[in-house]
Design a protein around this motif. Structure first.
Motif, PDB file in Angstrom:
ATOM      1  N   ILE A   9       0.839  -1.196   0.000  1.00 21.83           N
ATOM      2  CA  ILE A   9       0.000   0.000   0.000  1.00 21.83           C
ATOM      3  C   ILE A   9       0.876   1.247   0.000  1.00 21.83           C
ATOM      4  O   ILE A   9       1.862   1.326   0.741  1.00 21.83           O
ATOM      5  CB  ILE A   9      -0.933  -0.002   1.218  1.00 21.83           C
ATOM      6  N   SER A  10       0.510   2.204  -0.799  1.00 27.04           N
ATOM      7  CA  SER A  10       1.193   3.496  -0.806  1.00 27.04           C
ATOM      8  C   SER A  10       0.159   4.597  -0.946  1.00 27.04           C
ATOM      9  O   SER A  10      -0.996   4.341  -1.284  1.00 27.04           O
ATOM     10  CB  SER A  10       2.202   3.569  -1.965  1.00 27.04           C
ATOM     11  N   SER A  11       0.550   5.815  -0.647  1.00 20.48           N
ATOM     12  CA  SER A  11      -0.364   6.953  -0.732  1.00 20.48           C
ATOM     13  C   SER A  11       0.427   8.206  -1.060  1.00 20.48           C
ATOM     14  O   SER A  11       1.537   8.412  -0.531  1.00 20.48           O
ATOM     15  CB  SER A  11      -1.121   7.135   0.591  1.00 20.48           C
ATOM     16  N   ASP A  12      -0.133   9.031  -1.937  1.00 16.76           N
ATOM     17  CA  ASP A  12       0.493  10.317  -2.248  1.00 16.76           C
ATOM     18  C   ASP A  12       0.300  11.323  -1.128  1.00 16.76           C
ATOM     19  O   ASP A  12       1.039  12.304  -1.028  1.00 16.76           O
ATOM     20  CB  ASP A  12      -0.096  10.878  -3.555  1.00 16.76           C
ATOM     21  N   THR A  13      -0.725  11.106  -0.279  1.00 19.02           N
ATOM     22  CA  THR A  13      -1.004  12.012   0.848  1.00 19.02           C
ATOM     23  C   THR A  13      -1.114  11.183   2.120  1.00 19.02           C
ATOM     24  O   THR A  13      -2.207  10.968   2.654  1.00 19.02           O
ATOM     25  CB  THR A  13      -2.306  12.784   0.606  1.00 19.02           C
ATOM     26  N   PRO A  14       0.005  10.669   2.631  1.00 12.20           N
ATOM     27  CA  PRO A  14      -0.059   9.758   3.782  1.00 12.20           C
ATOM     28  C   PRO A  14      -0.653  10.406   5.028  1.00 12.20           C
ATOM     29  O   PRO A  14      -1.376   9.747   5.782  1.00 12.20           O
ATOM     30  CB  PRO A  14       1.395   9.344   3.994  1.00 12.20           C
TER      31      PRO A  14
END
Length: 574
Positions: free
Chosen positions: A219-224
């Motif tokens: 899982i990754s996110s541009d806005t963690p």
């Protein structure tokens, strides 16, 4: 009921449709997961955060009893999916329970999992479940973390209802402060949900899976920061309403009705604290609009901590006090004592006593009563004199030898003494699910109380769940058909409560259902010994000792805290 300790396994839960504990219940003791445990990306609930990348490697072939680094003994597979598996294990060097994630070293996420684990370990914040080791060896990558046997998942707490306002306030405060500290160090979670939030027995809230859960799932996110803050809002929303703030059901919670959109918690359930309701809406992705006021949205954990600090502190509820019942005065006394006056200041009339028995009938009655009293006194005196005379005769015969004849009450026959029946063999009886400790059965009749056969640790209790595991026990072979009158059983764990039942069966096999056996006797005890007496005479060669309720015991080197029991000694008499 699951054969494992509950709240401290840091695993990457795979779907919001079922809580992690439910999926662990579907895994077998050797770690082979059932079909229902397989994960698909389409099952991902709203609000869980991030984008997943599928792995390519197959999970390593591991089993219960396997050792990693000649130190960590795998005990029970908690989940197995998407190329990795998570286990409850024992650190044999320090003799403590730990949790372990294992994946092949050629897994597409192996490098990111190692990096995430090592970064999380460097944080060292006690509000997070700590990473203890992160190793790559023998074509495996494994991450070792704390196991908290005294902690309970938020999922489990919400199963019985929403949290009190003070508990919800403490939860969001402690979790938000911990996540703010993690983000200051460049770490994010991205998988915050009710199954990753734990409450310890001391009332502290802890977070498991920091960075590691997301790495395991790709899982990754541009806005963690925004992702974790929205997840904090969802946690607070669930704690206040016992509902998941999206349309899909997730983590054992019902979602919101279709088509109504995101409504404030105090519109979902009556009595919800207004300030906490607005706080949840500010953290969720709704452009910062609350039900009653327009506040700036909280987009980072730091902003959420600041918003919590601006709220009036929510104090714990006052302890309930039950007033003692009013003093009940007796009405036996004559006059007005003990009776409240109908009108204060007004004297109540005293009823006149009944007239004496002066009529002819009254006089006859008095004479009859007098005669009965005289007769009773005379009879009593005669019985007293007779008793004294018999006592004197008895003392004269003290030196005489007492003999019995054929008219004696017992016919002159001495009752047959009870004899111990030797156990020739035994085998564990498995009605459903997996065996407990089949290799230790002989320890129950080796005349050594220091050895024992043990059950696994169960989540629910004391009574076992028939749908999952109706009971556990051992079938004993007495060598030949015997009339069993009782069984004495030594137990390892006291507490509320152990229920033991004896059944007569036709073989050592587990193929004979308990419902078709003959029940001999049953007993419930809170101590460490029990004697189950047969209510009727049954002649049988095979006897099943069946446990259907287990006490709660602390964790040890074999299993975590939970409902469990161990049998040290079994003896049959007949």
């Amino acid at each position: 009921m699951a054969e494992r300790s509950t709240a401290a396994v840091d695993v990457a839960d795979n779907s919001g449709d079922e809580p992690l504990t439910a999926k662990a219940d579907q895994s077998t003791s050797d770690g082979v997961a059932k079909d229902r445990e397989r994960d698909t990306d389409s099952d991902e609930p709203q609000g869980s955060g991030g984008t997943e990348r599928p792995g390519k490697a197959s999970p390593p072939e591991l089993h219960s009893g396997h050792k990693l680094a000649r130190r960590y003994r795998l005990e029970e597979c908690v989940t197995r999916l998407d190329g990795f598996s998570s286990w409850r294990a024992v650190d044999e060097k320090l003799r403590r329970a730990v949790g372990i994630h294992v994946l092949p070293s050629d897994h597409t996420r192996a490098r990111s999992v190692l990096a995430a684990a090592r970064s999380s370990a460097l944080l060292g914040d006690p509000r997070f479940v700590q990473v203890l080791d992160a190793v790559e060896e023998n074509d495996l990558v494994y991450v070792v973390h704390e196991w908290l046997p005294d902690a309970v998942e938020l999922t489990t707490l919400l199963a019985t209802g929403p949290l009190e306002a003070h508990d919800a306030y403490q939860m969001v405060t402690q979790v938000a402060q911990a996540m703010a500290a993690a983000h200051r160090e460049g770490l994010s979670h991205l998988r915050l949900n009710p199954s990753t939030i734990l409450r310890t027995s001391s009332g502290q809230w802890r977070i498991r899976g920091l960075a590691v859960n997301a790495a395991l799932r790709g899982i990754s996110s541009d806005t963690p920061q925004r992702t974790d803050t929205e997840a904090l809002g969802a946690l607070l929303y669930a704690a206040l309403t016992q509902r998941w703030p999206y349309e899909d059901d997730a983590y054992g919670l019902s979602g919101l009705p279709k088509g109504v959109g995101l409504i404030a918690p105090d519109q979902v359930r009556a009595g919800v604290h207004r300030g906490l309701s607005e706080l949840a809406m500010r953290a969720l992705a709704n452009d910062g609009a609350t039900a009653s006021r327009h506040e700036a949205p909280c987009t980072t954990p730091e902003e959420l901590v600041k918003a919590i600090g601006e709220m009036p502190r929510i104090r714990p509820p006052e302890p309930s006090f039950t007033a003692p019942p009013d003093y009940q005065r007796t009405t036996y006394q004559q006059g007005t004592y003990g009776r409240p006056a109908a009108h204060p200041g007004i004297t109540q009339p005293v009823p006149a006593p009944p007239p004496p028995l002066q009529s002819r009938t009254g006089k006859a009655l008095k004479w009859a009563v007098s005669a009965l009293l005289i007769a009773a006194l005379g009879l009593g005196s005669w019985q007293l004199a007779e008793a004294l005379m018999n006592q004197g005769k008895k003392s004269d015969n003290t030196n005489q030898t007492h003999t019995t004849d054929g008219n004696d009450k017992n016919g002159g026959i001495t009752p047959k003494p009870l004899t111990q029946i030797k156990i020739q063999g035994a085998q564990e009886y498995v009605a459903k699910g997996d065996a407990q400790a089949p290799d230790d059965v002989a320890n129950t009749y080796d005349n050594d109380s220091s050895t024992y056969w043990r059950t696994k640790s169960f989540v629910d209790g004391p009574d076992m769940n028939p749908a999952f595991k109706p009971g556990v026990g051992i079938v004993y072979d007495l060598g030949s058909a015997q009339t069993v009158s009782a069984a004495s059983i030594g137990l390892r764990y006291p507490g509320d409560h152990t229920t033991i039942t004896l059944y007569a069966t036709d073989s050592l096999s587990s193929s004979t259902p308990v419902s078709s056996m003959t029940k001999m006797g049953t007993l419930t005890t809170t101590g460490t010994s029990a004697t189950v007496k047969a209510t009727k005479a049954v002649k049988t060669r095979y006897v099943l000792l069946w446990l259907t309720a287990l006490p709660h015991a602390d964790g040890d080197s074999y299993s975590g805290a939970g409902y469990k029991q161990a049998i040290t000694d079994v003896k049959f008499t007949g």
